[in-house]
Write an enzyme that holds these catalytic residues in place. Structure first.
Site, PDB file in Angstrom:
ATOM      1  N   TYR A   1      16.438   0.620  -0.723  1.00 41.10           N
ATOM      2  CA  TYR A   1      16.663  -0.700  -0.107  1.00 41.10           C
ATOM      3  C   TYR A   1      15.415  -1.140   0.618  1.00 41.10           C
ATOM      4  O   TYR A   1      14.828  -0.363   1.360  1.00 41.10           O
ATOM      5  CB  TYR A   1      17.842  -0.659   0.872  1.00 41.10           C
ATOM      6  CG  TYR A   1      18.924  -1.625   0.450  1.00 41.10           C
ATOM      7  CD1 TYR A   1      18.707  -2.999   0.558  1.00 41.10           C
ATOM      8  CD2 TYR A   1      20.109  -1.187  -0.109  1.00 41.10           C
ATOM      9  CE1 TYR A   1      19.656  -3.898   0.120  1.00 41.10           C
ATOM     10  CE2 TYR A   1      21.072  -2.085  -0.541  1.00 41.10           C
ATOM     11  CZ  TYR A   1      20.839  -3.441  -0.425  1.00 41.10           C
ATOM     12  OH  TYR A   1      21.781  -4.332  -0.859  1.00 41.10           O
TER      13      TYR A   1
ATOM     14  N   GLU B   1      14.763  -4.798   2.019  1.00 41.28           N
ATOM     15  CA  GLU B   1      14.791  -6.230   2.343  1.00 41.28           C
ATOM     16  C   GLU B   1      13.506  -6.640   3.047  1.00 41.28           C
ATOM     17  O   GLU B   1      13.019  -5.924   3.921  1.00 41.28           O
ATOM     18  CB  GLU B   1      15.991  -6.539   3.241  1.00 41.28           C
ATOM     19  CG  GLU B   1      17.307  -6.531   2.492  1.00 41.28           C
ATOM     20  CD  GLU B   1      18.492  -6.788   3.419  1.00 41.28           C
ATOM     21  OE1 GLU B   1      18.309  -6.854   4.643  1.00 41.28           O
ATOM     22  OE2 GLU B   1      19.611  -6.904   2.878  1.00 41.28           O
TER      23      GLU B   1
ATOM     24  N   ASP C   1       8.997 -24.599 -15.556  1.00 43.80           N
ATOM     25  CA  ASP C   1       9.818 -23.429 -15.879  1.00 43.80           C
ATOM     26  C   ASP C   1       9.342 -22.910 -17.233  1.00 43.80           C
ATOM     27  O   ASP C   1       9.682 -23.453 -18.280  1.00 43.80           O
ATOM     28  CB  ASP C   1      11.290 -23.837 -15.910  1.00 43.80           C
ATOM     29  CG  ASP C   1      12.212 -22.667 -16.253  1.00 43.80           C
ATOM     30  OD1 ASP C   1      11.709 -21.634 -16.729  1.00 43.80           O
ATOM     31  OD2 ASP C   1      13.434 -22.809 -16.063  1.00 43.80           O
TER      32      ASP C   1
ATOM     33  N   THR D   1      10.983 -16.289 -16.219  1.00 39.49           N
ATOM     34  CA  THR D   1      11.668 -15.016 -16.369  1.00 39.49           C
ATOM     35  C   THR D   1      10.631 -14.024 -16.885  1.00 39.49           C
ATOM     36  O   THR D   1       9.577 -14.414 -17.397  1.00 39.49           O
ATOM     37  CB  THR D   1      12.822 -15.106 -17.386  1.00 39.49           C
ATOM     38  OG1 THR D   1      12.312 -15.640 -18.608  1.00 39.49           O
ATOM     39  CG2 THR D   1      13.938 -16.011 -16.880  1.00 39.49           C
TER      40      THR D   1
ATOM     41  N   LYS E   1      11.427 -12.470 -21.512  1.00 43.15           N
ATOM     42  CA  LYS E   1      11.396 -13.164 -22.815  1.00 43.15           C
ATOM     43  C   LYS E   1      10.057 -12.871 -23.500  1.00 43.15           C
ATOM     44  O   LYS E   1       9.798 -11.698 -23.772  1.00 43.15           O
ATOM     45  CB  LYS E   1      11.703 -14.638 -22.592  1.00 43.15           C
ATOM     46  CG  LYS E   1      13.119 -14.810 -21.996  1.00 43.15           C
ATOM     47  CD  LYS E   1      13.522 -16.233 -21.725  1.00 43.15           C
ATOM     48  CE  LYS E   1      14.892 -16.258 -21.044  1.00 43.15           C
ATOM     49  NZ  LYS E   1      15.278 -17.609 -20.610  1.00 43.15           N
TER      50      LYS E   1
ATOM     51  N   ARG F   1      14.444  -7.425 -17.217  1.00 47.28           N
ATOM     52  CA  ARG F   1      15.160  -8.656 -16.851  1.00 47.28           C
ATOM     53  C   ARG F   1      14.887  -8.978 -15.393  1.00 47.28           C
ATOM     54  O   ARG F   1      15.279  -8.229 -14.502  1.00 47.28           O
ATOM     55  CB  ARG F   1      16.656  -8.491 -17.082  1.00 47.28           C
ATOM     56  CG  ARG F   1      17.017  -8.024 -18.481  1.00 47.28           C
ATOM     57  CD  ARG F   1      18.461  -8.269 -18.792  1.00 47.28           C
ATOM     58  NE  ARG F   1      18.673  -9.671 -19.016  1.00 47.28           N
ATOM     59  CZ  ARG F   1      18.466 -10.282 -20.188  1.00 47.28           C
ATOM     60  NH1 ARG F   1      18.051  -9.600 -21.231  1.00 47.28           N
ATOM     61  NH2 ARG F   1      18.675 -11.570 -20.299  1.00 47.28           N
TER      62      ARG F   1
HETATM   63  C1  LIG Z   1      16.188 -18.109 -19.772  1.00 51.46           C
HETATM   64  C2  LIG Z   1      15.876 -19.281 -18.938  1.00 51.46           C
HETATM   65  C3  LIG Z   1      16.274 -19.372 -17.597  1.00 51.46           C
HETATM   66  C4  LIG Z   1      17.250 -18.440 -16.927  1.00 51.46           C
HETATM   67  O1  LIG Z   1      17.087 -17.152 -17.012  1.00 51.46           O
HETATM   68  P1  LIG Z   1      18.265 -16.105 -16.697  1.00 51.46           P
HETATM   69  O2  LIG Z   1      17.463 -14.904 -16.399  1.00 51.46           O
HETATM   70  O3  LIG Z   1      19.102 -16.029 -17.922  1.00 51.46           O
HETATM   71  O4  LIG Z   1      19.023 -16.606 -15.507  1.00 51.46           O
HETATM   72  C5  LIG Z   1      15.850 -20.456 -16.856  1.00 51.46           C
HETATM   73  N1  LIG Z   1      15.103 -21.413 -17.418  1.00 51.46           N
HETATM   74  C6  LIG Z   1      14.726 -21.374 -18.704  1.00 51.46           C
HETATM   75  C7  LIG Z   1      13.889 -22.468 -19.257  1.00 51.46           C
HETATM   76  C8  LIG Z   1      15.110 -20.309 -19.507  1.00 51.46           C
HETATM   77  O5  LIG Z   1      14.749 -20.292 -20.794  1.00 51.46           O
END
Ligand SMILES: *Cc1c(COP(=O)(O)O)cnc(C)c1O
Length: 414
Positions: free
Chosen positions: A51, A53, A197, A223, A226, A232
């Site tokens: 932990y 924080e 994003d 994220t 991907k 993750r």
């Molecule tokens: C995948 C994705 C997210 C969210 O990701 P999670 O980890 O599934 O919550 C947000 N914005 C875009 C553009 C994404 O492709």
């Protein structure tokens, strides 16, 4: 995993079955990938016991002498790789990271403007079933009806009339590049923050095959699981001036203790992404997507926007007289995994849309190249043409299994 097998054979067996599935199928979900064994090992490490924080040097718990060093290394790697002034590596995933960005910079009810979900946007960009579309005032731009590309003049007009406090650029199902410079100009013209994003395309940006938003955006969220090929999780990159607000919004605003095992694994992925091999990977992802798109076009498929510039393809199946969900299910039975997806201005409902979405990040991680994409395109064509013929689908499934086994996936033991 011998200990897992002994303690919990039920879950062990299901994990092994999923592993075999990941080895024997052609995975075309554009948000999925294969992480390396090094990333898996960090994710499965004893850091899960911890932990912590707070942030490095400012924790609410003692015993952080190693955790502080780990998080600091990961932050520095992210700053260097993306050229960012400040990075927060603690968000649990993309959706909470976006919520943290809105919480940091907006007041409840402020206008939040993003690409509409049916046009490729993400749920967390203000769609009404998400908190983001209820707590803030959602405004949505769309793609052009003919070209299926973002119409920057429409974005500008909408921004001027609706006066959002934040504009989001980024998508989950947009097969073309974003012009971050124009988005930056529009945001400045209306006094809005720009959030880029880049969840889907972070790995392509690192590889230099997609323009980079860092010079134009106030905040960049990605994220890590991907195209970046990490565990993750998510990261928020921002300018120094707004760093305190962002950090406070992540913790204690939205989250509790950071997932240190994930943080370390993000660090491993960032190290891997700094290598020349990763540049080659990113280039090959795009080359593969183009090769698959060309093969599909040659076989009479209609693609949203007519093709792709990035890692993903959206097929409009209308002219094939097959609906998206049925196609995705038949392809899965053939060992080719994708998802059904809306197409822009889809006349059908979201739970049964006209399209499917494909991507090349995972197959490229297995070393597949243009030649394999042509083969995959041929299988897709065969399945769609013989959608009710289970004999044909079963035969293709056998071929796909044999084919997939020839391309060892990183992280999996074959
Ligand atoms: C995948 C994705 C997210 C969210 O990701 P999670 O980890 O599934 O919550 C947000 N914005 C875009 C553009 C994404 O492709």
């Amino acid at each position: 995993m011998d200990e897992l097998e002994r303690v919990d054979p039920e879950l062990f067996n299901l994990i092994k079955q999923e592993e075999t599935y990941q080895i024997e199928s052609v995975r075309l979900i554009p948000s999925e990938n294969y992480v390396s064994r090094a990333v898996l090992q960090a994710t499965g490490s004893i850091l899960a016991n911890k932990y912590s924080e707070g942030y490095p040097g400012r924790r609410y718990y003692e015993g952080q002498q190693f955790i502080d060093q780990i998080e600091t290394i990961v932050i520095e790697r992210a700053k260097r790789l993306f050229g960012a002034e400040h990075v927060n590596v603690q968000p649990y995933s993309g959706t909470p990271a976006n919520l943290a960005v809105y919480t940091a910079l907006l007041k409840p009810g402020d206008g939040l403007m993003g690409l509409a979900l049916p046009h490729g946007g993400h749920l967390s960009h203000g769609w009404n079933v998400s908190l983001s579309g209820n707590f803030w005032r959602p405004i949505h731009y769309t793609v052009d009806r003919e070209t299926h590309r973002i119409d920057y003049e429409q974005v500008r007009r909408l921004a001027k009339s609706e006066r959002p406090r934040m504009i989001i650029t980024g998508a989950t199902a947009y097969p073309r590049q974003f012009d971050f410079k124009i988005f930056g100009e529009i945001a400045r013209e209306v006094g809005a923050y720009l959030l880029a994003d880049i969840s889907h395309i972070a790995g392509l940006i690192v590889a230099g095959v997609h323009p980079d938003p860092v010079p134009y955006a106030d905040v960049v969220m990605t994220t890590t699981h991907k195209t970046l090929r990490g565990p993750r999780g998510a990261m928020i990159l921002c300018r120094k001036e707004i760093a305190p607000q962002i950090d406070k919004a992540v913790f204690p605003g939205i989250q509790g203790g950071p997932h240190n095992h994930t943080t370390a694994a993000i660090g491993v992925a960032l190290k891997e992404a700094s290598s020349p091999e990763f540049k080659n990977y990113g280039c090959q992802v795009v080359r593969n997507a183009k090769a698959l798109a060309d093969e599909l076009l040659a076989r009479g498929f209609q693609l949203v926007s007519g093709g792709t510039d990035n890692h993903l393809i959206v097929i409009d199946l209308t002219n094939k007289q097959v609906i998206g969900r049925k196609a995705a299910q038949a392809l899965d039975r053939a060992g080719i995994v994708c998802n059904y997806n809306t197409i822009p201005y889809d006349p059908r409902k979201p739970f049964s849309p006209s399209g499917i979405r494909l991507g090349t990040p995972a197959v490229t991680s297995r070393g597949m190249k243009e030649q394999e994409m042509r083969q995959i395109g041929a299988w897709i064509d065969k399945v769609i043409a013989r959608i009710d013929d289970e004999t044909v689908i079963a035969r293709i499934a056998g071929e796909v299994r044999e084919f997939s086994r020839q391309f060892p996936a990183p992280g999996l033991i074959q």
